[in-house]
Write a protein that holds these residues in place. Structure first.
Motif, mmCIF file in Angstrom:
data_model
loop_
_atom_site.group_PDB
_atom_site.id
_atom_site.type_symbol
_atom_site.label_atom_id
_atom_site.label_comp_id
_atom_site.label_asym_id
_atom_site.label_seq_id
_atom_site.Cartn_x
_atom_site.Cartn_y
_atom_site.Cartn_z
ATOM 1 N N ALA A 1 -13.983 101.631 63.447
ATOM 2 C CA ALA A 1 -13.985 103.090 63.557
ATOM 3 C C ALA A 1 -15.003 103.532 64.607
ATOM 4 O O ALA A 1 -16.079 102.944 64.724
ATOM 5 C CB ALA A 1 -14.323 103.720 62.215
ATOM 6 N N LEU B 1 -15.108 109.612 57.813
ATOM 7 C CA LEU B 1 -14.844 108.768 56.648
ATOM 8 C C LEU B 1 -15.934 108.920 55.601
ATOM 9 O O LEU B 1 -15.648 108.981 54.407
ATOM 10 C CB LEU B 1 -14.702 107.305 57.072
ATOM 11 C CG LEU B 1 -13.398 106.940 57.768
ATOM 12 C CD1 LEU B 1 -13.503 105.576 58.425
ATOM 13 C CD2 LEU B 1 -12.239 106.971 56.793
ATOM 14 N N ILE C 1 -6.902 104.772 51.776
ATOM 15 C CA ILE C 1 -7.524 104.202 52.968
ATOM 16 C C ILE C 1 -8.565 103.194 52.498
ATOM 17 O O ILE C 1 -9.456 103.536 51.724
ATOM 18 C CB ILE C 1 -8.212 105.284 53.825
ATOM 19 C CG1 ILE C 1 -7.219 106.351 54.264
ATOM 20 C CG2 ILE C 1 -8.883 104.649 55.039
ATOM 21 C CD1 ILE C 1 -7.876 107.553 54.931
ATOM 22 N N VAL D 1 -11.745 101.069 53.382
ATOM 23 C CA VAL D 1 -12.865 101.085 54.329
ATOM 24 C C VAL D 1 -13.711 99.850 54.059
ATOM 25 O O VAL D 1 -14.227 99.673 52.958
ATOM 26 C CB VAL D 1 -13.710 102.365 54.162
ATOM 27 C CG1 VAL D 1 -14.832 102.405 55.192
ATOM 28 C CG2 VAL D 1 -12.845 103.608 54.273
ATOM 29 N N TYR E 1 -6.357 100.258 56.824
ATOM 30 C CA TYR E 1 -7.739 99.825 56.636
ATOM 31 C C TYR E 1 -8.502 99.965 57.945
ATOM 32 O O TYR E 1 -7.910 99.973 59.027
ATOM 33 C CB TYR E 1 -7.803 98.381 56.117
ATOM 34 C CG TYR E 1 -7.363 97.332 57.107
ATOM 35 C CD1 TYR E 1 -8.294 96.677 57.916
ATOM 36 C CD2 TYR E 1 -6.026 96.984 57.239
ATOM 37 C CE1 TYR E 1 -7.887 95.703 58.824
ATOM 38 C CE2 TYR E 1 -5.620 96.035 58.130
ATOM 39 C CZ TYR E 1 -6.553 95.389 58.924
ATOM 40 O OH TYR E 1 -6.150 94.439 59.824
ATOM 41 N N VAL E 2 -9.814 100.085 57.815
ATOM 42 C CA VAL E 2 -10.673 100.250 58.979
ATOM 43 C C VAL E 2 -12.050 99.683 58.639
ATOM 44 O O VAL E 2 -12.462 99.688 57.484
ATOM 45 C CB VAL E 2 -10.758 101.746 59.387
ATOM 46 C CG1 VAL E 2 -11.452 102.579 58.332
ATOM 47 C CG2 VAL E 2 -11.430 101.922 60.731
ATOM 48 N N CYS F 1 -8.367 111.750 58.440
ATOM 49 C CA CYS F 1 -8.884 110.373 58.508
ATOM 50 C C CYS F 1 -7.736 109.375 58.565
ATOM 51 O O CYS F 1 -7.769 108.424 59.359
ATOM 52 C CB CYS F 1 -9.778 110.067 57.313
ATOM 53 S SG CYS F 1 -11.360 110.908 57.341
ATOM 54 N N VAL G 1 -7.062 106.627 61.477
ATOM 55 C CA VAL G 1 -7.086 105.196 61.137
ATOM 56 C C VAL G 1 -5.774 104.533 61.556
ATOM 57 O O VAL G 1 -5.778 103.429 62.106
ATOM 58 C CB VAL G 1 -7.353 104.996 59.615
ATOM 59 C CG1 VAL G 1 -7.076 103.564 59.199
ATOM 60 C CG2 VAL G 1 -8.766 105.379 59.278
#
Length: 151
Positions: free
Chosen positions: A37, A45, A76, A78, A103-104, A140, A144
């Motif tokens: 990110a 986030l 999401i 993270v 996902y990030v 977000c 992402v």
């Protein structure tokens, strides 16, 4: 109390370390931390995680996130990019791709833990959608999903 030291350019820095910049956090990243990110997305986030915490819409920790990804829960994911050893959570991105869960990676597990309302560092969090913060969540999610694929 910690004493402050004056730096050569006149600023004061705390001896305890204080808050580190985004660039300083990038030094400790794992080789698998892709997609990463941006600084702006990382802040968004963190705000979304704090809002999800108020509504109790967070999944925290490897075991809990893994369990709910397997159950098909959407959200999401993270991941912290500075977690060592990487074997702790290196299977999660593959699970996310199999289940089509975005996902990030973000640079710091300490900051991720603080955003999630914990004093302990956290290496993975799943943010579930909720109508109270749907606008922030959608923003977000869009960013992402726009990040390049790690392959």
């Amino acid at each position: 109390m910690t004493k402050s030291k004056a730096e050569p350019d006149g600023r004061e820095a705390e001896a305890s370390g204080g808050e580190r910049s985004y660039q300083e956090l990038l030094v400790n990243l794992n080789p698998i931390a892709q997609p990463l990110a941006s600084r702006r997305l990382t802040r968004k986030l963190y705000k979304c995680i704090k809002k999800a915490l108020k509504q109790k819409q967070l999944r925290r920790g490897v075991k809990e996130v893994q369990k709910f990804i397997n159950k098909g829960e959407k959200g999401i994911t993270v991941l912290a990019g500075d977690t060592l050893p990487i074997e702790v959570y290196c299977h999660l991105p593959i699970m996310c791709e199999d289940q089509n869960v975005p996902y990030v990676y973000i640079p710091s597990k300490t900051d991720l833990g603080i955003a999630a309302g914990s004093k302990r560092p956290t290496c993975v969090i799943m943010v579930k959608p909720h109508e109270e913060y749907q606008e922030a969540y959608d923003e977000c999610l869009e960013e992402v999903q726009a990040l390049p694929s790690p392959i």
